[in-house]
Design a protein around this motif. Sequence first.
Motif, short mmCIF file in Angstrom:
data_model
loop_
_atom_site.label_atom_id
_atom_site.label_comp_id
_atom_site.label_asym_id
_atom_site.label_seq_id
_atom_site.Cartn_x
_atom_site.Cartn_y
_atom_site.Cartn_z
N UNK A 1 -11.46 2.51 5.09
CA UNK A 1 -11.90 0.92 5.09
C UNK A 1 -10.85 -0.11 4.68
N UNK A 2 -9.48 0.20 4.89
CA UNK A 2 -8.67 -0.58 4.96
C UNK A 2 -8.08 -1.69 5.61
N UNK A 3 -7.68 -2.85 5.57
CA UNK A 3 -7.77 -3.76 7.05
C UNK A 3 -6.61 -3.78 7.85
N UNK A 4 -6.43 -4.17 8.16
CA UNK A 4 -5.51 -4.25 9.32
C UNK A 4 -4.35 -4.59 8.66
N UNK A 5 -4.26 -6.07 8.41
CA UNK A 5 -3.61 -6.57 7.83
C UNK A 5 -2.83 -5.62 6.66
N UNK A 6 -3.16 -4.57 5.60
CA UNK A 6 -2.83 -3.87 4.42
C UNK A 6 -1.76 -3.06 5.54
N UNK A 7 -2.84 -2.06 6.69
CA UNK A 7 -2.19 -1.21 7.20
C UNK A 7 -0.19 -2.07 7.80
N UNK A 8 -0.89 -2.85 8.14
CA UNK A 8 0.56 -3.08 9.39
C UNK A 8 1.62 -3.64 7.98
N UNK A 9 1.36 -3.63 7.00
CA UNK A 9 1.82 -3.98 5.65
C UNK A 9 2.35 -2.45 5.11
N UNK A 10 1.39 -1.64 5.23
CA UNK A 10 1.98 -0.59 5.05
C UNK A 10 3.02 0.10 5.86
N UNK A 11 3.31 -0.15 7.78
CA UNK A 11 4.06 0.85 7.87
C UNK A 11 5.15 -0.08 7.89
N UNK A 12 5.36 -1.28 7.85
CA UNK A 12 6.40 -1.82 7.89
C UNK A 12 7.34 -1.19 6.63
N UNK A 13 6.99 -1.45 5.88
CA UNK A 13 7.13 -0.55 3.99
C UNK A 13 7.55 0.41 4.97
N UNK B 1 13.19 4.76 -2.06
CA UNK B 1 12.64 4.63 -0.76
C UNK B 1 11.70 5.27 -0.45
N UNK B 2 9.84 4.18 -0.43
CA UNK B 2 9.22 5.17 0.03
C UNK B 2 9.74 5.12 1.74
N UNK B 3 8.66 6.15 2.31
CA UNK B 3 9.01 6.65 3.83
C UNK B 3 7.40 6.37 4.71
N UNK B 4 7.38 7.45 5.89
CA UNK B 4 6.10 7.34 6.23
C UNK B 4 4.94 7.91 5.39
N UNK B 5 5.37 8.54 4.45
CA UNK B 5 5.12 9.37 3.91
C UNK B 5 3.78 8.75 2.71
N UNK B 6 3.71 7.37 3.24
CA UNK B 6 3.20 6.20 2.79
C UNK B 6 1.75 6.56 3.49
N UNK B 7 2.04 6.02 5.00
CA UNK B 7 1.64 6.44 5.23
C UNK B 7 -0.07 7.94 5.41
N UNK B 8 0.48 8.57 4.44
CA UNK B 8 -0.61 10.18 4.93
C UNK B 8 -1.63 9.70 3.33
#
Length: 556
Positions: free
Chosen positions: A115-127, A103-110
């Motif tokens: 230029x990432x979209x808000x939708x993609x950022x929200x998906x990464x945060x949920x993952x 499982x990936x954690x908050x290291x995904x946000x690093x």
Amino acid sequence: MADQENNNRFEQMTLQQKLGLGVGIAAIIALLSGAWMWGQTPDYRVLYSNLSDRDGGAIIESLQQLNIPYKFAEGGGALLVPSGLVHEARMKLASQGLPKGGNVGFELMENQRFGITQFAEQVNYQRALEGELARSIQAIGAVASARVHLAIPKPSVFVKEQLKPTASVVLNLQGGRMLDAGQVSAIVHMVSSSVPEMSSKDVTVVDQNGTLLSASHDGSGNEALDASQLKYVQQIEQNYIKRIESLLIPLLGKENVRAQVTAEIDFARVEQTAEIFKPNQNPAETAVRSQQSSESLNGSGINGGGGVPGALSNQPPVPATAPLTTPATTEPAATDAPNISSSQKDSTVNYEVDRTIRHTVMPVGSIKRLSVAVVVNGNRVTIDAKGKSSSKPFSDEEKEQINNLIRDAVGFDQNRGDALNVQMAAFENNKETVEETPIWQRADMIELAKELLKYGLIAIGMFLIIFKIIKPALAPLTHPTVVAAEDAAHGGHAAGGAHGEGDAAHGGAAGGAEQGGQYSPAVAPYEQSLQTARQIAQQEPKIVASVIKEWVNGNE
């Protein structure tokens, strides 16, 4: 010379003895080799278990680069390395960031791209949030792996269209392990507390078999009693039972009292707010909040007022001087009094209102009703001075005393609707006998017997190899004289039994040995035995031939 004698001894051995000697030597070599290999084999311990395929492949590749031996166990579920290299391997793998975990954690946000979209950022945060929750759940010992699915709705400015987030948790439990109600409740509350505005009733927990582990909720919103509430009810009932028994057992005996208590508990949370106004009281005893008064006069003014217009009237006043004597006061003339036609006075007084605001929070878990049932053994046995036993029933006064004791012990409240029932009945004296499990059927004794049998079989195998194979095979080499004499004697007896000349042959052999004067076991036992065999062969060739024939037939 010694080598020649050994060769002669080996040549004199039968085929069975040679085979036995070879098997014994091979067995000894195998035992020594197995012991040496067992001592040289390193002790493997678990490095990691329950690895994902991706992490397992990366770790094996790293171990091969580090020249660390490894092997698998538990059907590939555990990775083993030598015990002396476990900590070193873990530190080296940790420096490489292994294992990364399934499982990936908050290291995904690093590693957010520009230029990432808000939708993609929200998906990464949920993952990332789902991965962190899964890691936390996997920290529980009974959980092998976990997956968390979050359903977070989009925020809306309209109140009616706002939706609450929900969550689903899938658990893969360890083999033979289960989660109790408290652990499931902890997982539910942990997930609901990690997501804003998520209620615990919106979290569903399921195991790998599809069994619903979280408490079910009906459509009316009424939740079933959880484990803590049921435990609280049982504790209250057991406390009341102990109170009753602690009072009656010293009076009646341990085996003469049976008590049961049923408690109805109110777990509803009630809050009440009341505002009370008292009737009007005496103004003298009431505090004044505010007071206001006003007065008005209506009339034509004062007569004779006014002066002559001109320059004299516009002159400033003369400075005042203090007179040496007080002038006599003269009353104004009647013509100077004001002419008042009407007057009006208003007065308003505001007093404080006697008001009481009461906010009451009813306690959770209060007792609504108690039902107490007590059975007392009516066969009260008494022993008189002569040692005779007799049964004496309880009197009405004693029954009333027992009832009063029970009422005081449980705090009997008739207004609350409590019920008490005390019965006097004869108890049966049949005591249940608990059959003990035989010692040979106990699990621990069975395991001990298996271990003893295993080591016993190993000991018996070693004994047979040493005393039945190795020792007989080595006997001709260690004691050739005794073996030759036994073979000669056996041959003489056998031939004598077949032809009726055994005693004569035996006597001839002994006589020849004595006549020769060379029988000296201490000097030359081998030569003496060889000479005796030659003499027997010369004197009784038929006996020797029959013996050799039996040996050949026996070898075949």
